[in-house]
Design a protein around this motif. Structure first.
Motif, short mmCIF file in Angstrom:
data_model
loop_
_atom_site.label_atom_id
_atom_site.label_comp_id
_atom_site.label_asym_id
_atom_site.label_seq_id
_atom_site.Cartn_x
_atom_site.Cartn_y
_atom_site.Cartn_z
N GLU B 373 -31.95 -2.75 -19.48
CA GLU B 373 -30.90 -3.52 -19.12
C GLU B 373 -30.18 -5.15 -19.33
O GLU B 373 -31.15 -5.63 -19.85
N VAL B 374 -28.87 -5.16 -19.58
CA VAL B 374 -28.31 -6.45 -20.12
C VAL B 374 -27.84 -7.30 -19.19
O VAL B 374 -26.86 -6.86 -18.24
N PHE B 375 -27.39 -8.23 -19.66
CA PHE B 375 -25.99 -9.24 -18.51
C PHE B 375 -25.43 -8.60 -19.44
O PHE B 375 -24.98 -9.56 -20.66
N ASP B 435 -25.78 -2.33 -17.51
CA ASP B 435 -25.62 -3.05 -17.02
C ASP B 435 -24.36 -2.61 -15.79
O ASP B 435 -23.82 -1.51 -15.39
#
Lengths: 500, 539
Positions: B373-375, B435
């Motif tokens: 998961e990334v932002f 995301d």
């Protein structure tokens, strides 16, 4: 741990033959192992400090393109002789390229292996017939390649010189050669016996029971292993989960809402006068198109207009100016999740009380991103709507929240927000830095906010706490940009805090 | 929030010589945010609701009450000056009102003049909203001949030497040539007449809200008597503004004198320093604070008087709108740290939002499939969202962004994910990321005219991360979510032709899937093949 038990079969073989300084290749010949197996075994032995490795550069003679071809098909002169073995033939009947043909004629003539006839054809001599089955030095040499240039025997040197005179038969490649010698530690181990050990346990060994016949090889448990790759939540979302849990545990209901809000909900419903600086273009992002939103029901709009202008029926004087519905229409990026709280209160009636709500959501300000600011930021929002709740209860919720975040020492300073009274700025004491850190705002919503939305004046405890600063503290990061970034290498930073 | 600078020695002396640490604590618990405090000076942040504290005099007055040195309401006497200000009908269109006073017997020095200028500047900036709501003029009275006249005339007709200049200029020249004229000129521009103050000799005092005269509008240490005018559009506001200024001057030992304002249709006497009165229900106070406190004592510490259910507050306080404001004064006077935090006994049932629950499910599945998961941000620009992907359409844009890179809101999750990969181009592959966030598209049916969709973006990158890999993940995900989907082949500019499709769930388009086009990869400086999908997961 007995070091001998950690030795695999290949390592043992290597140690058994390694009685002098030897190249990996020499070891391979002596042990009948492949060179790559020897290299690997030497690496393990080196890790265990049982051998000392040295790398030397050497020249290696390798087969070139034509060399590879001829080692399969035979040298052209051999092909030539075979072709005329059973009778004379003209050049076009011999399966060779023009160039190969010429070279072969030169070589064979010199050896008196052929006669050249007119019109042009070739006939094999007696000597020629003897040569067909005899392996020449060049052929033998070519077959045995690769060889080290520095250790050629005289007859090999002779063959090498002959072959280099011809086109792309052999080439010299610079190569690093690995040499190994036993260390003192290895010598002290005494005589090593070859023994079959079980390395990685196999399904076949388990089902057949053959594992019973052998010893298990011991592993070096301290050997480094490659990093595991896993999927992981981003650390910000891990922190959000942690925070959400705190409020869910206390019986709060989660609020959701849009990121674009009409100014009405972001400002006007929260008793923020239309000339308040926060509504200026320097602070808040406004939407270009569609510029305007729809307003809610007339009755509510009228109520908000009145509290701004003269306080309406709330007992307040209001801000004493003419409220402009056009300014309330303007679409903006919400500057606080308090807009969600306003909407939530607006959706309730007396029978829904008591009620508790929270949200952890993104908000926006007209800024660019740097170490300490960002155009997007999170806020931890909460409201408690109930008859009989007091200022002390507000402080109670804030105190327990910060305690669960790991801050034992909290103080409450007076603050100022247009929509709360009492207004509070909670601060936590940073145990290492020995300073008070401000983390957000809180208060009890003014009657000018609550009455138009809910219809009655009930105390509403409210707070909007910043989130990023606390996370940065916990992760020991000094820069917001590092928090938002995702570095896809090895182990990512995680949120390891637990409620104490 | 405005900050003000105070003299360390003066403040310490006036506040009973508390130690620095005690002073810091008291200031914090009074509600002012201290920025610096040492021998070189004190800088504090004053909340926007307390313009009366924007000078040393007002600040010290408030703290003296809070520290019980001089508690209770402070009264200031007014004597009539017998002087007049005549307001001409000509100002009605451009700047209709003024409120005025005279203060005598001032003992000024450079430091006090500096405080006075600071007060004027900070009031202009905050309470007056950068001079939009009103402006203050202070003049040495000995240079003036009364009565004063407030009038408007064509700017070409009126000339005077503006502050800081040596030559006479007319109104238009001031707007184009003078520094302050250029900064605030927009407030007068477009008017055929500009407002001016002049004295009975015809000497111009000022052109509000822009600039005073060099001759009649400059205070010095020899000044003992000043004429003060506040001009603007709302008389009530101007009277309060005047009260703030003169009550601060009264703290300097000045004596306040009233003036008669002769409007075309009425006569007024200003200033009016009658205390504000508010009825207070003690039960209401106790109900909100959660305990009984000594109201009279607490209010005294905040500079109010209290007797028999009536609160008298100073005429310069602008933040008393409702009895709730008095309740807060009581709470601060009592001391926020004297209230014991308590959790109330209110039973409610918790509920996580539906969106959050679905998101958690999706995260669990994707993390299990070894995705990271990334932002990513909502705020972006057209180049990243559209141009680099081969689209000509526009995102939902802001009208006032300070930065071209942050010009509007994303319509797709995929570009933000590609940016994350760009920053990780030198790291190990495969890189498989996702995301969930909001995507924005115009939609007239929505309250704001913009539809906000909760969207999942998945992006895979590596030598084997082709269409099949993305479809595997999509299939797995949708199945676990208990739905089914169809793919309908369709070309999108960000995907390779023939290797892209719409994702259809329950007969509706819910997203898209495909292999990223090499041209798009090059635009993002990526060298590894990528495939991606985007899914509106709530529909």
């Amino acid at each position: 741990m007995n070091i001998v038990d950690t030795l695999g079969e290949h390592e043992r073989s290597v140690l058994i033959v390694l009685n002098e300084r030897l190249s990996a290749k020499a070891i391979a010949q002596l042990t009948k192992l492949k060179e790559i197996e020897v290299t690997r075994a030497l690496q393990w032995l080196d890790n265990k400090e049982l051998v000392k490795l040295e790398k030397e550069n050497s020249k290696q003679i390798m087969r070139d393109i034509n060399g590879e071809k001829y080692v399969k098909k035979g040298l052209p002169e051999k092909v030539f002789l075979k072709a005329i073995k059973d009778g004379k033939k003209s050049p076009d009947k011999i399966p060779l390229e023009r160039e190969e043909l010429q070279v072969s004629i030169g070589v064979l003539k010199k050896q008196a292996a052929i006669n050249i006839l007119q019109p042009l054809s070739f006939e094999i001599t007696k000597h020629g017939k003897e040569l067909i089955d005899k392996e020449t030095l060049e052929e033998k040499f070519l077959k045995e390649l690769p060889k080290e240039f520095d250790s050629l025997k005289p007859e090999e040197k002779f063959a090498y010189d002959k072959l280099t005179a011809r086109k792309q038969l052999v080439k010299i490649v610079e190569k690093k050669t690995l040499f190994a010698v036993k260390t003192e530690k290895a010598k002290k181990l005494g005589k090593i016996k070859q023994e079959k050990l079980i390395g990685r346990l196999t399904q076949a060994q388990i089902t057949s029971g053959s594992w019973k016949k052998y010893k298990f090889k011991s592993y070096d448990v301290n050997a480094t292993v490659p990093s595991a790759r896993a999927g992981q939540r981003h650390v910000i979302y891990q922190a959000i989960e942690y925070i959400k849990r705190i409020w869910l545990d206390m019986g709060f209901v989660e609020m959701e809402g849009t990121l674009i809000q009409p100014s009405f909900w972001n400002f006007d419903a929260l008793f923020t006068a239309q000339d308040h600086p926060v509504r200026e273009i320097h602070d808040t992002f406004f939407i270009k198109d569609p510029m305007d939103a729809r307003l809610p029901a007339k009755k509510l709009v009228e109520g908000i207009k009145r509290v701004h202008e003269d306080g309406g029926d709330t007992g307040s004087k209001g801000w004493q100016y003419k409220w402009d519905p056009k300014k309330a229409l303007l679409n903006c990026m919400r500057t606080h999740t308090t807009s969600l709280s306003a909407r939530t209160i607006g959706s309730l009636s007396e029978k829904d009380l008591p009620a508790k709500f929270f949200s952890v959501g993104r908000n926006f300000r007209n800024e660019t991103i740097d170490w300490g600011h960002s155009m997007e930021f999170f806020q931890v929002e909460g409201i408690v709507i109930a008859k009989g709740v007091t200022f002390k209860h507000l402080l109670g919720y804030l105190k327990i929240y910060y305690k669960k975040l790991g801050y034992d020492k909290v103080r409450f300073r007076p603050g100022y927000f247009p929509y709360t009274e009492m207004s509070v700025e909670p601060e936590v004491f940073h145990p290492k830095k020995k300073v008070w850190m401000e983390l957000g705002g809180a208060g009890i919503f003014r009657p000018e906010v609550v009455k138009p939305l809910l219809g009655i004046d009930v105390p509403v405890l409210a707070w909007g706490q910043g989130m990023e600063r606390g996370i940065l503290e916990h992760l020991k990061l000094g820069d917001l940009r590092k928090l938002y970034a995702t570095n896809l290498t090895g182990k990512r930073q995680g949120w390891n805090k637990c409620q104490q | 929030m405005p900050t003000i600078n105070l003299n360390y020695k003066t403040v310490k002396k006036a506040l009973g010589n508390l130690s620095d640490d005690e002073l810091k604590k008291e200031m914090a618990m009074f509600g002012t945010d201290l920025e610096t405090l040492d021998k070189s000076g004190i800088t504090v942040e004053v909340f926007a609701n307390r313009p009366d504290m924007l000078s040393e005099f007002g600040f010290v007055r408030a703290l003296q009450a809070f520290l019980n040195i001089k508690p209770g309401l402070r009264q200031y006497n007014i004597k009539p000056s017998g002087k007049k200000v005549i307001i001409k009908p000509s100002v009605k269109e451009v700047r209709p009102y003024t409120a005025c006073a005279i203060v005598k017997n001032l003992k000024l020095d450079d430091e006090k003049i500096e405080q006075l200028i600071q007060l004027q500047e900070k009031l202009h900036l905050t309470f007056c909203r950068n001079r939009k709501k009103g402006a203050i003029g202070i003049y040495p009275s000995d240079k003036l001949e009364y009565p004063i006249e407030f009038f408007a005339d064509a700017p070409k007709n009126v000339k005077f030497v503006p502050l800081g200049e040596t030559r006479e200029m007319n109104g238009l020249q001031i707007l184009s040539r003078h520094k302050t004229g250029r900064e605030f000129g927009h407030m007068l521009e477009g008017n055929s007449k500009f407002p001016f103050f002049k004295d009975s000799k015809g000497e111009v005092l000022s052109m509000p809200p822009i600039i005073n005269s060099e001759f009649t509008g400059k205070i010095s240490s020899s000044t003992t008597e000043v004429f003060i005018e506040c001009s603007g559009f709302d008389l009530r506001f101007l009277k309060t503004l005047l009260n703030i200024v003169i009550c601060d001057l009264a703290e300097l030992g000045g004596e306040i004198f009233s003036m008669e304002l002769v409007y075309p249709d009425k006569k007024l006497i200003t200033p009016d320093l009658t205390p504000q009165e508010m009825k207070l229900d003690e039960v209401y106070v106790e109900e909100l604070l959660g305990e009984k406190v000594n109201i009279k004592k607490a209010l005294g510490k905040m500079g109010h008087d209290y007797s028999k259910g009536i609160v008298k507050s100073p005429p310069y306080r602008v933040d008393i709108l409702h009895p709730i404001d008095i309740v807060e004064e009581i709470a601060i006077g009592h001391g926020y740290d004297n209230f014991k935090p308590v959790i109330p006994n209110i039973s409610t049932i918790a509920k996580e939002s539906y969106v959050s629950q679905v998101k958690r499910k999706i995260v669990e599945i994707l993390i299990g499939l070894k995705l990271d998961e990334v932002f990513t941000f909502n705020v972006t620009n057209n180049r990243v969202q559209n141009t680099m992907l081969g689209y000509e359409e526009k995102i939902v844009e802001f009208s006032n962004s300070k930065s071209g890179d942050l010009s509007g809101l994303r319509r797709s999750m995929i570009p933000g994910l590609l940016e994350v990969l760009q920053k990780n181009a030198n790291n190990e592959y495969p890189q498989k990321i996702f995301d969930m966030g909001t995507t924005f598209t115009k939609d007239k049916d929505q309250e704001t005219g913009v539809l906000e969709t909760d969207t999942l973006g998945v992006l895979l990158s590596g030598k084997d991360e082709d269409f099949t890999k993305s479809k595997q993940i999509l299939e797995y995900l949708i199945e676990i979510l208990g739905k089914s989907f169809k793919l309908k082949q369709r070309n999108f500019t960000e995907f390779i032709e023939g290797r892209a499709a719409e994702i259809i769930i329950d007969g509706k388009v819910a997203g898209k899937i495909g292999e990223i086009h090499p041209e798009v990869l090059q635009n993002f400086k990526l060298e590894m093949p990528c495939s991606a999908f985007e899914l509106a997961f709530l529909d």
